[in-house]
Design a protein around this motif. Structure first.
Motif, PDB file in Angstrom:
ATOM      1  N   GLY A  55       0.799  -1.224   0.000  1.00  8.02           N
ATOM      2  CA  GLY A  55       0.000   0.000   0.000  1.00  8.02           C
ATOM      3  C   GLY A  55       0.830   1.272   0.000  1.00  8.02           C
ATOM      4  O   GLY A  55       0.443   2.277   0.601  1.00  8.02           O
ATOM      5  N   LEU A  56       1.966   1.246  -0.712  1.00  7.16           N
ATOM      6  CA  LEU A  56       2.890   2.371  -0.703  1.00  7.16           C
ATOM      7  C   LEU A  56       2.793   3.175  -1.997  1.00  7.16           C
ATOM      8  O   LEU A  56       2.526   2.627  -3.062  1.00  7.16           O
ATOM      9  CB  LEU A  56       4.327   1.870  -0.532  1.00  7.16           C
ATOM     10  CG  LEU A  56       4.615   1.057   0.728  1.00  7.16           C
ATOM     11  CD1 LEU A  56       6.040   0.525   0.695  1.00  7.16           C
ATOM     12  CD2 LEU A  56       4.388   1.902   1.990  1.00  7.16           C
ATOM     13  N   LYS A  57       3.062   4.469  -1.898  1.00  6.19           N
ATOM     14  CA  LYS A  57       3.161   5.346  -3.069  1.00  6.19           C
ATOM     15  C   LYS A  57       4.628   5.699  -3.270  1.00  6.19           C
ATOM     16  O   LYS A  57       5.268   6.245  -2.372  1.00  6.19           O
ATOM     17  CB  LYS A  57       2.345   6.624  -2.876  1.00  6.19           C
ATOM     18  CG  LYS A  57       2.537   7.628  -4.016  1.00  6.19           C
ATOM     19  CD  LYS A  57       1.708   8.867  -3.851  1.00  6.19           C
ATOM     20  CE  LYS A  57       2.037   9.936  -4.894  1.00  6.19           C
ATOM     21  NZ  LYS A  57       2.046   9.452  -6.272  1.00  6.19           N
ATOM     22  N   LEU A  58       5.148   5.404  -4.463  1.00  3.84           N
ATOM     23  CA  LEU A  58       6.548   5.677  -4.751  1.00  3.84           C
ATOM     24  C   LEU A  58       6.734   7.147  -5.118  1.00  3.84           C
ATOM     25  O   LEU A  58       6.216   7.614  -6.122  1.00  3.84           O
ATOM     26  CB  LEU A  58       7.045   4.785  -5.889  1.00  3.84           C
ATOM     27  CG  LEU A  58       8.543   4.859  -6.175  1.00  3.84           C
ATOM     28  CD1 LEU A  58       9.348   4.324  -5.002  1.00  3.84           C
ATOM     29  CD2 LEU A  58       8.883   4.084  -7.444  1.00  3.84           C
ATOM     30  N   ASN A  59       7.497   7.856  -4.292  1.00  5.09           N
ATOM     31  CA  ASN A  59       7.780   9.272  -4.555  1.00  5.09           C
ATOM     32  C   ASN A  59       9.030   9.479  -5.397  1.00  5.09           C
ATOM     33  O   ASN A  59       9.063  10.337  -6.269  1.00  5.09           O
ATOM     34  CB  ASN A  59       7.958  10.035  -3.233  1.00  5.09           C
ATOM     35  CG  ASN A  59       6.651  10.332  -2.551  1.00  5.09           C
ATOM     36  OD1 ASN A  59       5.655   9.682  -2.823  1.00  5.09           O
ATOM     37  ND2 ASN A  59       6.642  11.307  -1.656  1.00  5.09           N
ATOM     38  N   PHE A  60      10.088   8.690  -5.086  1.00  8.34           N
ATOM     39  CA  PHE A  60      11.378   8.914  -5.728  1.00  8.34           C
ATOM     40  C   PHE A  60      12.025   7.599  -6.145  1.00  8.34           C
ATOM     41  O   PHE A  60      11.911   6.584  -5.453  1.00  8.34           O
ATOM     42  CB  PHE A  60      12.348   9.630  -4.775  1.00  8.34           C
ATOM     43  CG  PHE A  60      11.879  10.969  -4.284  1.00  8.34           C
ATOM     44  CD1 PHE A  60      11.849  12.065  -5.137  1.00  8.34           C
ATOM     45  CD2 PHE A  60      11.468  11.133  -2.969  1.00  8.34           C
ATOM     46  CE1 PHE A  60      11.422  13.298  -4.690  1.00  8.34           C
ATOM     47  CE2 PHE A  60      11.044  12.363  -2.511  1.00  8.34           C
ATOM     48  CZ  PHE A  60      11.020  13.452  -3.374  1.00  8.34           C
ATOM     49  N   SER A  61      12.731   7.648  -7.271  1.00  7.66           N
ATOM     50  CA  SER A  61      13.661   6.615  -7.687  1.00  7.66           C
ATOM     51  C   SER A  61      15.035   7.273  -7.654  1.00  7.66           C
ATOM     52  O   SER A  61      15.315   8.184  -8.434  1.00  7.66           O
ATOM     53  CB  SER A  61      13.325   6.100  -9.080  1.00  7.66           C
ATOM     54  OG  SER A  61      14.277   5.153  -9.510  1.00  7.66           O
ATOM     55  N   LEU A  62      15.884   6.823  -6.764  1.00 12.02           N
ATOM     56  CA  LEU A  62      17.129   7.514  -6.424  1.00 12.02           C
ATOM     57  C   LEU A  62      18.335   6.671  -6.797  1.00 12.02           C
ATOM     58  O   LEU A  62      18.382   5.472  -6.489  1.00 12.02           O
ATOM     59  CB  LEU A  62      17.133   7.806  -4.917  1.00 12.02           C
ATOM     60  CG  LEU A  62      18.377   8.431  -4.298  1.00 12.02           C
ATOM     61  CD1 LEU A  62      18.615   9.838  -4.846  1.00 12.02           C
ATOM     62  CD2 LEU A  62      18.224   8.471  -2.774  1.00 12.02           C
ATOM     63  N   GLU A  63      19.322   7.291  -7.433  1.00  8.31           N
ATOM     64  CA  GLU A  63      20.534   6.575  -7.839  1.00  8.31           C
ATOM     65  C   GLU A  63      21.728   6.985  -6.974  1.00  8.31           C
ATOM     66  O   GLU A  63      21.869   8.166  -6.623  1.00  8.31           O
ATOM     67  CB  GLU A  63      20.876   6.878  -9.303  1.00  8.31           C
ATOM     68  CG  GLU A  63      19.761   6.639 -10.287  1.00  8.31           C
ATOM     69  CD  GLU A  63      19.440   5.170 -10.536  1.00  8.31           C
ATOM     70  OE1 GLU A  63      20.159   4.295 -10.019  1.00  8.31           O
ATOM     71  OE2 GLU A  63      18.462   4.912 -11.268  1.00  8.31           O
ATOM     72  N   THR A  64      22.594   6.011  -6.691  1.00 11.99           N
ATOM     73  CA  THR A  64      23.867   6.349  -6.049  1.00 11.99           C
ATOM     74  C   THR A  64      24.864   6.880  -7.072  1.00 11.99           C
ATOM     75  O   THR A  64      25.736   7.684  -6.724  1.00 11.99           O
ATOM     76  CB  THR A  64      24.481   5.131  -5.335  1.00 11.99           C
ATOM     77  OG1 THR A  64      24.594   4.041  -6.269  1.00 11.99           O
ATOM     78  CG2 THR A  64      23.631   4.706  -4.148  1.00 11.99           C
ATOM     79  N   HIS A  65      24.742   6.421  -8.346  1.00 11.57           N
ATOM     80  CA  HIS A  65      25.650   6.852  -9.407  1.00 11.57           C
ATOM     81  C   HIS A  65      25.125   6.316 -10.736  1.00 11.57           C
ATOM     82  O   HIS A  65      24.114   5.600 -10.761  1.00 11.57           O
ATOM     83  CB  HIS A  65      27.072   6.358  -9.143  1.00 11.57           C
ATOM     84  CG  HIS A  65      27.225   4.859  -9.138  1.00 11.57           C
ATOM     85  ND1 HIS A  65      26.671   4.057  -8.160  1.00 11.57           N
ATOM     86  CD2 HIS A  65      27.871   4.005  -9.986  1.00 11.57           C
ATOM     87  CE1 HIS A  65      26.969   2.792  -8.389  1.00 11.57           C
ATOM     88  NE2 HIS A  65      27.686   2.736  -9.505  1.00 11.57           N
ATOM     89  N   VAL A  66      25.795   6.654 -11.819  1.00  6.15           N
ATOM     90  CA  VAL A  66      25.467   6.094 -13.129  1.00  6.15           C
ATOM     91  C   VAL A  66      26.117   4.714 -13.215  1.00  6.15           C
ATOM     92  O   VAL A  66      27.335   4.589 -13.255  1.00  6.15           O
ATOM     93  CB  VAL A  66      25.969   7.007 -14.265  1.00  6.15           C
ATOM     94  CG1 VAL A  66      25.708   6.354 -15.622  1.00  6.15           C
ATOM     95  CG2 VAL A  66      25.282   8.365 -14.196  1.00  6.15           C
ATOM     96  N   HIS A  67      25.297   3.690 -13.254  1.00  2.00           N
ATOM     97  CA  HIS A  67      25.782   2.311 -13.155  1.00  2.00           C
ATOM     98  C   HIS A  67      26.317   1.809 -14.489  1.00  2.00           C
ATOM     99  O   HIS A  67      25.831   2.187 -15.552  1.00  2.00           O
ATOM    100  CB  HIS A  67      24.651   1.393 -12.691  1.00  2.00           C
ATOM    101  CG  HIS A  67      24.007   1.843 -11.419  1.00  2.00           C
ATOM    102  ND1 HIS A  67      24.522   1.534 -10.179  1.00  2.00           N
ATOM    103  CD2 HIS A  67      22.902   2.599 -11.192  1.00  2.00           C
ATOM    104  CE1 HIS A  67      23.757   2.072  -9.243  1.00  2.00           C
ATOM    105  NE2 HIS A  67      22.769   2.724  -9.830  1.00  2.00           N
ATOM    106  N   ALA A  68      27.303   0.896 -14.400  1.00  5.19           N
ATOM    107  CA  ALA A  68      27.882   0.299 -15.602  1.00  5.19           C
ATOM    108  C   ALA A  68      27.538  -1.176 -15.742  1.00  5.19           C
ATOM    109  O   ALA A  68      27.870  -1.782 -16.759  1.00  5.19           O
ATOM    110  CB  ALA A  68      29.402   0.464 -15.587  1.00  5.19           C
TER     111      ALA A  68
END
Length: 228
Positions: free
Chosen positions: A47-60
Protein backbone atom coordinates in the motif's frame (compact mmCIF):
# COMPACT_ATOMS: atom_id res chain seq x y z
CA UNK A 1 10.27 3.12 8.94
CA UNK A 2 9.94 0.26 6.51
CA UNK A 3 13.30 -0.88 5.10
CA UNK A 4 13.74 -3.70 2.59
CA UNK A 5 16.81 -5.00 0.77
CA UNK A 6 16.02 -6.52 -2.63
CA UNK A 7 18.42 -8.43 -4.91
CA UNK A 8 18.97 -8.84 -8.64
CA UNK A 9 20.85 -12.08 -9.18
CA UNK A 10 22.17 -11.37 -12.68
CA UNK A 11 24.02 -8.17 -11.71
CA UNK A 12 24.35 -8.92 -7.96
CA UNK A 13 22.72 -5.53 -7.36
CA UNK A 14 20.93 -4.53 -4.17
CA UNK A 15 17.91 -2.26 -4.50
CA UNK A 16 16.58 -0.64 -1.34
CA UNK A 17 12.95 0.14 -0.58
CA UNK A 18 12.48 2.71 2.17
CA UNK A 19 9.09 3.96 3.27
CA UNK A 20 7.34 5.97 5.92
CA UNK A 21 4.82 3.90 7.82
CA UNK A 22 3.06 7.13 8.82
CA UNK A 23 2.49 8.50 5.32
CA UNK A 24 2.96 5.37 3.15
CA UNK A 25 5.34 7.34 0.91
CA UNK A 26 8.32 5.38 -0.44
CA UNK A 27 11.63 5.62 -2.25
CA UNK A 28 13.59 3.03 -4.24
CA UNK A 29 17.37 3.32 -4.33
CA UNK A 30 19.22 1.85 -7.34
CA UNK A 31 16.30 0.05 -9.02
CA UNK A 32 17.06 -2.51 -11.76
CA UNK A 33 15.07 -2.50 -15.00
CA UNK A 34 14.45 -6.25 -15.03
CA UNK A 35 13.08 -6.09 -11.47
CA UNK A 36 10.55 -3.27 -11.91
CA UNK A 37 7.58 -5.66 -11.96
CA UNK A 38 8.77 -7.19 -8.69
CA UNK A 39 9.21 -3.78 -7.11
CA UNK A 40 5.84 -2.40 -8.24
CA UNK A 41 4.10 -5.56 -7.02
CA UNK A 42 5.69 -5.11 -3.59
CA UNK A 43 4.73 -1.44 -3.45
CA UNK A 44 1.14 -2.36 -4.30
CA UNK A 45 1.00 -5.16 -1.73
CA UNK A 46 2.29 -2.87 1.00
CA UNK A 47 0.00 0.00 0.00
CA UNK A 48 2.89 2.37 -0.70
CA UNK A 49 3.16 5.35 -3.07
CA UNK A 50 6.55 5.68 -4.75
CA UNK A 51 7.78 9.27 -4.55
CA UNK A 52 11.38 8.91 -5.73
CA UNK A 53 13.66 6.62 -7.69
CA UNK A 54 17.13 7.51 -6.42
CA UNK A 55 20.53 6.58 -7.84
CA UNK A 56 23.87 6.35 -6.05
CA UNK A 57 25.65 6.85 -9.41
CA UNK A 58 25.47 6.09 -13.13
CA UNK A 59 25.78 2.31 -13.16
CA UNK A 60 27.88 0.30 -15.60
CA UNK A 61 26.62 -3.21 -14.78
CA UNK A 62 22.84 -2.89 -15.02
CA UNK A 63 20.19 -0.63 -16.53
CA UNK A 64 18.21 1.45 -14.07
CA UNK A 65 14.48 0.96 -13.70
CA UNK A 66 13.85 4.68 -13.21
CA UNK A 67 12.25 5.43 -16.58
CA UNK A 68 9.85 2.51 -16.34
CA UNK A 69 9.03 3.30 -12.72
CA UNK A 70 8.26 6.91 -13.66
CA UNK A 71 5.80 5.75 -16.31
CA UNK A 72 4.10 3.32 -13.93
CA UNK A 73 4.06 5.31 -10.69
CA UNK A 74 4.67 9.00 -11.59
CA UNK A 75 7.66 9.02 -9.24
CA UNK A 76 10.52 11.50 -9.67
CA UNK A 77 13.93 10.31 -10.84
CA UNK A 78 16.77 11.68 -8.70
CA UNK A 79 20.49 11.47 -9.49
CA UNK A 80 23.63 12.89 -7.82
CA UNK A 81 24.68 16.36 -8.87
CA UNK A 82 27.33 16.32 -11.62
CA UNK A 83 25.98 13.02 -12.98
CA UNK A 84 25.54 13.35 -16.73
CA UNK A 85 21.81 12.56 -16.70
CA UNK A 86 19.82 15.36 -18.29
CA UNK A 87 16.49 13.51 -18.16
CA UNK A 88 16.38 13.29 -14.34
CA UNK A 89 13.66 15.21 -12.55
CA UNK A 90 16.08 16.35 -9.90
CA UNK A 91 19.75 16.35 -8.93
CA UNK A 92 20.65 15.90 -5.28
CA UNK A 93 23.57 17.82 -3.80
CA UNK A 94 26.06 16.86 -1.12
CA UNK A 95 24.45 17.46 2.28
CA UNK A 96 20.93 17.68 0.88
CA UNK A 97 18.20 15.61 2.55
CA UNK A 98 15.18 13.91 1.02
CA UNK A 99 12.29 13.42 3.44
CA UNK A 100 9.95 10.46 3.06
CA UNK A 101 7.41 11.31 5.72
CA UNK A 102 9.41 11.18 8.94
CA UNK A 103 12.33 9.32 7.34
CA UNK A 104 15.41 11.33 6.36
CA UNK A 105 17.78 10.32 3.54
CA UNK A 106 20.90 12.50 3.47
CA UNK A 107 23.26 12.65 0.49
CA UNK A 108 26.99 12.35 1.19
CA UNK A 109 29.35 12.89 -1.75
CA UNK A 110 31.69 9.89 -1.93
CA UNK A 111 33.39 10.11 -5.33
CA UNK A 112 36.13 7.77 -6.50
CA UNK A 113 34.26 4.84 -8.04
CA UNK A 114 32.77 7.49 -10.30
CA UNK A 115 33.19 11.24 -10.08
CA UNK A 116 29.58 11.84 -9.00
CA UNK A 117 28.96 8.96 -6.56
CA UNK A 118 26.72 9.50 -3.52
CA UNK A 119 26.27 7.54 -0.31
CA UNK A 120 22.95 7.97 1.48
CA UNK A 121 22.51 8.10 5.25
CA UNK A 122 19.08 6.71 6.13
CA UNK A 123 17.99 8.00 9.51
CA UNK A 124 20.99 8.05 11.81
CA UNK A 125 22.38 4.54 11.59
CA UNK A 126 22.25 3.11 8.03
CA UNK A 127 24.55 3.95 5.15
CA UNK A 128 23.63 2.96 1.61
CA UNK A 129 27.17 2.96 0.24
CA UNK A 130 26.49 2.07 -3.40
CA UNK A 131 29.72 1.00 -5.08
CA UNK A 132 31.96 3.10 -2.85
CA UNK A 133 32.33 0.75 0.11
CA UNK A 134 31.37 -2.90 -0.31
CA UNK A 135 31.37 -5.66 2.29
CA UNK A 136 35.06 -6.58 2.55
CA UNK A 137 35.75 -4.69 -0.67
CA UNK A 138 35.23 -1.45 -2.56
CA UNK A 139 34.20 -0.27 -5.99
CA UNK A 140 36.65 -0.32 -8.88
CA UNK A 141 38.16 2.92 -10.16
CA UNK A 142 39.27 2.17 -13.71
CA UNK A 143 36.41 3.75 -15.72
CA UNK A 144 33.80 6.58 -15.60
CA UNK A 145 36.33 9.08 -14.21
CA UNK A 146 37.16 6.81 -11.29
CA UNK A 147 40.09 7.79 -9.07
CA UNK A 148 41.59 5.48 -6.41
CA UNK A 149 43.04 8.30 -4.33
CA UNK A 150 39.69 10.08 -4.24
CA UNK A 151 37.95 6.81 -3.33
CA UNK A 152 40.40 6.24 -0.46
CA UNK A 153 39.64 9.74 0.84
CA UNK A 154 35.87 9.21 0.52
CA UNK A 155 36.02 6.01 2.55
CA UNK A 156 38.56 6.99 5.20
CA UNK A 157 37.69 10.66 5.66
CA UNK A 158 33.91 10.41 5.32
CA UNK A 159 32.47 6.92 5.83
CA UNK A 160 34.98 5.79 8.45
CA UNK A 161 34.14 8.83 10.60
CA UNK A 162 30.70 7.37 11.38
CA UNK A 163 30.29 5.37 14.60
CA UNK A 164 31.52 1.77 14.36
CA UNK A 165 27.97 0.50 14.91
CA UNK A 166 26.65 2.27 11.78
CA UNK A 167 25.20 -0.30 9.39
CA UNK A 168 26.67 -0.61 5.89
CA UNK A 169 24.31 -1.65 3.10
CA UNK A 170 26.25 -1.87 -0.21
CA UNK A 171 25.10 -1.56 -3.80
CA UNK A 172 26.40 -5.02 -4.67
CA UNK A 173 27.59 -8.22 -3.11
CA UNK A 174 29.05 -11.21 -4.91
CA UNK A 175 29.47 -13.58 -1.95
CA UNK A 176 26.02 -13.71 -0.38
CA UNK A 177 26.62 -11.09 2.30
CA UNK A 178 23.88 -8.57 3.00
CA UNK A 179 24.99 -6.07 5.64
CA UNK A 180 28.09 -5.02 7.53
CA UNK A 181 29.13 -2.22 9.90
CA UNK A 182 31.66 0.57 9.73
CA UNK A 183 33.57 -1.09 12.57
CA UNK A 184 33.77 -4.40 10.71
CA UNK A 185 35.00 -2.77 7.51
CA UNK A 186 37.66 -0.82 9.39
CA UNK A 187 38.87 -4.05 10.98
CA UNK A 188 38.48 -6.64 8.23
CA UNK A 189 38.20 -5.04 4.77
CA UNK A 190 41.26 -6.40 2.90
CA UNK A 191 41.29 -3.47 0.49
CA UNK A 192 41.72 -1.00 3.35
CA UNK A 193 43.32 -2.60 6.41
CA UNK A 194 46.89 -1.34 6.92
CA UNK A 195 46.78 0.54 3.62
CA UNK A 196 48.22 3.98 3.07
CA UNK A 197 46.73 6.21 0.42
CA UNK A 198 49.70 5.42 -1.82
CA UNK A 199 49.50 1.65 -1.35
CA UNK A 200 45.74 1.71 -1.95
CA UNK A 201 46.24 3.59 -5.22
CA UNK A 202 48.83 1.03 -6.29
CA UNK A 203 46.51 -1.85 -5.36
CA UNK A 204 43.55 -0.43 -7.26
CA UNK A 205 45.61 0.44 -10.33
CA UNK A 206 46.76 -3.15 -10.64
CA UNK A 207 43.50 -5.11 -10.27
CA UNK A 208 43.30 -5.74 -14.03
CA UNK A 209 39.58 -6.53 -13.95
CA UNK A 210 37.53 -7.21 -17.10
CA UNK A 211 34.97 -4.60 -18.11
CA UNK A 212 31.44 -5.14 -16.81
CA UNK A 213 29.52 -7.25 -19.33
CA UNK A 214 26.75 -4.68 -19.77
CA UNK A 215 28.92 -1.57 -19.70
CA UNK A 216 28.47 -0.56 -23.35
CA UNK A 217 24.69 -0.87 -22.97
CA UNK A 218 24.19 0.25 -19.37
CA UNK A 219 26.10 3.52 -19.23
CA UNK A 220 24.37 5.19 -22.23
CA UNK A 221 20.99 3.85 -21.10
CA UNK A 222 21.48 5.11 -17.56
CA UNK A 223 22.46 8.54 -18.80
CA UNK A 224 19.02 8.42 -20.44
CA UNK A 225 17.24 7.36 -17.19
CA UNK A 226 17.06 3.73 -18.24
CA UNK A 227 15.68 4.13 -21.75
CA UNK A 228 17.52 1.44 -23.70
Amino acid sequence: MLFRQLFDQESSTYTYLIASQQTQFAILVDPVLEQVARDVKLLTELGLKLNFSLETHVHADHVTGTSKLRSLTNCHGVVPEKAQVQCADRQIKNGETLMIGEVSIKAIATPGHTDSHMTYLVGKDRLLTGDCLLIRGCGRTDFQSGDPGVLFDSITQKLFTFPDTTLVYPGHDYRGQTVSTIGEEKAFNPRLVNQTRESFINLMNNLNLPEPQKMSEAVPANRNCGNV
